[in-house]
Design an enzyme around this catalytic site. Structure first.
Site, mmCIF file in Angstrom:
data_model
loop_
_atom_site.group_PDB
_atom_site.id
_atom_site.type_symbol
_atom_site.label_atom_id
_atom_site.label_comp_id
_atom_site.label_asym_id
_atom_site.label_seq_id
_atom_site.Cartn_x
_atom_site.Cartn_y
_atom_site.Cartn_z
ATOM 1 N N TYR A 158 0.839 -1.201 0.000
ATOM 2 C CA TYR A 158 0.000 0.000 0.000
ATOM 3 C C TYR A 158 0.880 1.260 0.000
ATOM 4 C CZ TYR A 158 -3.258 3.539 1.741
ATOM 5 O OH TYR A 158 -4.009 4.673 1.891
ATOM 6 N N LYS A 162 1.162 4.395 -2.746
ATOM 7 C CA LYS A 162 0.899 5.805 -2.415
ATOM 8 C C LYS A 162 2.139 6.667 -2.684
ATOM 9 C CE LYS A 162 -3.415 5.878 -1.051
ATOM 10 N NZ LYS A 162 -4.424 6.672 -1.785
#
Lengths: 253, 454
Positions: A158, A162
């Site tokens: 994740y 990002k």
């Protein structure tokens, strides 16, 4: 066209059921606003939000949006423009979090998360930017995360998606300089929301409404980045420079 | 087809809501060809960018700056008319007219507006109560149409397009040239009477009873004053001085005219120096400096008509967030609504640097002309003022319920619904405009934002 106070007439939310996205949209609603479009995988899932946001003078619609169907993104933006006119504010708030432990044993799931969070954002972000450049105004709000600021071992799939998204948004913002269009990068910390339900909160945890307030204040002031809460800007100036051996031992969740 | 220049970020005078457009300098000789290069977002001509909001912006489109020279203006001294290019400024025109004993029919609070802009906004000045707006004094317009042809317009020739162009915000075509009426003047000085009013009733009564005795009249209101001082004002009224009214050094050069910019604000002012405190102090000093009653003071044209022009780029004082100007009309008989607006503004603490009250006279036939019989109130407020937007939306209701409206040349905040209510002849204007420009060649951010064009 937005007015002198940055109040938009039209808003497009990509990730139409995102708690943070909806908080931002809710705080952008004013007597100036006339159209809101919620774009999400399953438009029926946004039905409740269509009803809540709609009022006298504001038309809210939900449209289908699949972050991984890159080939449809340019057409989606064109359809929305045909329906509501110029896009004053576009909020990019879709994404998946997932469990790092699951990704560790499932390369396909890991790649899919990155495909949604990063590749999907690049694809639709490019389509939005082309429209904003063509109309000579408009704001793109990109929901980044402190998870991308220094990627941690506990959520590096994740976090890396990002980090990529944040870099994309920075470059896009610079590329749009002088065109009248602008990018605002929002970097929240841990947010209590549907996405993080059941997880242990990290330090400086915040709420979707607080992130919404920070984003809207950033838009009003013409900022390029906002952190939510603001103190994280300084926390991460430090964290970015913590040596690896120490960083790996920090209890950062 | 040649290539358009890259996008340039443009704002109005209030420095809010920027948009990017291809900015192209043009002349009357090549403007038709240049306008043909317009992309799908259309073309617009921009004068000196003194509209406060987005009237002279066209995001994603073409914005043209029309050159003009006052040296080519043709003055007919017998008919009291001047024929002048649309890109010529009132500043330049006055330098030609005043030494020859003439004055523009109407001047706003700045001389840095073009003739084309004056027509497009149908500007008004301190003489509206007796002499109407700029549009009253336009005899003829040469208008560049969407199809590249030029139309000759006057109150008797294609009068519907003539009046749609007056106050038409540049969306019917480009004013290439206009013939306007000018006033003969004996001197370049003004003779001014000044009176203080202690509250709102006092100023309204004084203006109702006495404005007709003066050619020019305007009141400055101290919006920081509350309670029993609410509406305390300075009323300033005057006329052009005649030769026998001159005294002292003015006698040697009765028509001398040399306006100057005394000081300019640098391009970067990081924060607004216009804030509640500085505004309060300024307003207090301004009020106390004014005499209780003074008559027949001689002032120069810049002193009397264009005091703010002495500070170049004063809009930069508001810092990067910019400011908004709120100018509304409230018809006669609706003074209660005017009072409610002033009370609300005063009690909110929204600090307005310059607040002006003026009585309007008769309207003209233009469907989108702002002035009509009634009171007009004008304020400048920093855009960063907390809660300002919500309050202005609320005040809009008070104004519209009273049958009033917004001045589009100043607007940067209101909505299409408010414009539709305030300008009941909007549809009539749109029909004329769409006939003259069926493919939407002329577009602007303001036109899109306020639903003038679709």
């Amino acid at each position: 066209m937005q007015n002198a106070f940055g109040e938009p007439q039209t808003i497009l939310l990509l990730g139409g059921t995102s708690d943070i996205g909806l908080a931002i949209v809710g705080q952008l609603v004013s007597p100036t606003c006339r159209s809101i479009v919620l774009a999400c995988r399953n438009p029926d899932a946004a039905k409740a939000h269509v009803d809540t946001l709609g009022s006298d003078g504001i038309t809210v619609t939900a449209v289908a949006f699949d972050a991984e169907a890159y080939g449809t993104h340019a057409e989606l933006i064109a359809d929305v423009v045909a329906k509501v006119g110029d896009l004053d504010v576009v909020v990019m708030a879709f994404g998946v979090l997932g469990e790092q432990s699951d990704y560790d044993n499932d390369p396909v799931a890991a790649a899919k998360a990155v495909s949604i969070n990063y590749t999907g954002s690049v694809s639709v972000g490019i389509a939005v930017a082309a429209q904003l450049r063509q109309q000579g105004h408009g704001r793109l709000v990109v929901l980044s995360s402190v998870a991308g600021e220094r990627v941690r071992k506990t959520n590096f799939v994740y976090g890396s998606s990002k980090a990529g998204l944040d870099g994309f948004a920075q470059g896009l913002g610079d590329a749009l300089e002088g065109t009248g269009a602008k990018v605002l990068i929002v970097r929240p910390g841990f947010v209590h929301s549907a996405m993080t339900h059941g997880m242990k909160a990290a330090p400086f945890a915040t709420t979707p409404d607080k992130v919404g307030e920070a984003a809207v204040a950033g838009l009003r002031r013409g900022r390029r980045t906002v952190w939510a809460p603001g103190i994280l800007r300084y926390v991460f100036i430090l964290l970015r420079h913590v040596p690896g051996p120490i960083f790996r031992r920090l209890p950062l969740g | 087809m040649s290539k358009l220049p890259p996008l340039t970020r443009l704002t109005g005078w209030g420095r809010t809501a920027a948009s990017g457009a291809s900015l192209l300098p043009v002349s009357t000789a090549n403007i038709a060809r240049s306008a043909d290069m317009a992309p799908q977002r259309g073309a617009l001509v921009r004068g000196l960018g003194r509209s406060y909001g987005d009237a002279a912006q066209n995001g994603g489109g073409l914005v043209m700056r029309l050159a003009g020279s006052a040296g080519e203006a043709m003055l007919d001294e017998a008919k009291h008319e001047v024929t002048v290019g649309g890109g010529v400024s009132i500043d330049d025109l006055l330098r030609v007219l005043v030494p020859r004993g003439f004055f523009v029919p109407v001047t706003p609070g700045t001389r840095f507006v073009t003739i084309g802009g004056a027509i497009a906004s149908d500007i008004h000045g301190k003489n509206h109560h007796g002499e109407g707006s700029f549009g009253h004094h336009v005899r003829r317009i040469s208008l560049l149409l969407a199809d590249g042809s030029t139309a000759e317009l006057s109150p008797t020739q294609r009068s519907d397009l003539f009046w749609a162009t007056i106050g038409g915000m540049g969306l019917t075509g480009v004013v290439l040239e206009a013939t306007i009426h000018v006033w003969p003047i004996e001197t370049s000085r003004c003779i001014v009477d000044t009176t203080r009013a202690h509250d709102l009733d006092h100023i309204l009564t004084m203006m109702e009873e006495g404005d007709h005795r003066y050619r020019y009249a305007v009141a400055w209101i101290d919006l920081m004053a509350k309670g029993r001082h609410l509406g305390r004002s300075i009323l300033s009224r005057g006329d052009h001085a005649t030769a026998d009214q001159l005294t002292g050094p003015a006698l040697d050069a009765p028509r001398a005219y040399s306006p100057r910019i005394l000081v300019s604000v640098p391009p970067i002012v990081p924060i607004s120096v216009v804030n509640r405190l500085s505004i309060k102090v300024f307003n207090e000093l301004w009020f106390r400096k004014a005499p209780l009653y003074r008559t027949a003071e001689l002032q120069t044209i810049p002193q009397y008509f264009h005091p703010l022009d002495m500070v170049g780029s004063w809009n930069r004082l508001y810092g990067p967030a910019g400011f908004v100007q709120y100018q509304i009309l409230v018809p006669f008989g609706e003074e209660d609504a005017l009072r409610r607006v002033i009370e609300r503004l005063a009690s909110s603490g929204a600090a307005s640097f310059v607040t002006v009250l003026k009585r309007f006279g008769a309207a003209n036939p233009a469907p989108l002309s702002f002035p009509a019989p009634g009171w007009t109130l004008t304020l400048d407020i920093p855009a960063s003022t907390g809660g300002l937007s919500t309050m202005l939306h609320q005040l809009d209701h008070v104004v519209l319920d009273a049958g009033g409206r917004h001045y589009m040349a100043k607007d940067s905040h209101t909505t299409p619904q408010a414009i539709k209510r305030g300008y009941p002849r909007l549809a009539e204007w749109q029909a004329i405009r769409n006939q003259a420009d069926p493919n939407g060649r002329w577009q602007s951010d303001l036109g899109r934002r306020l639903g003038l064009i679709t």
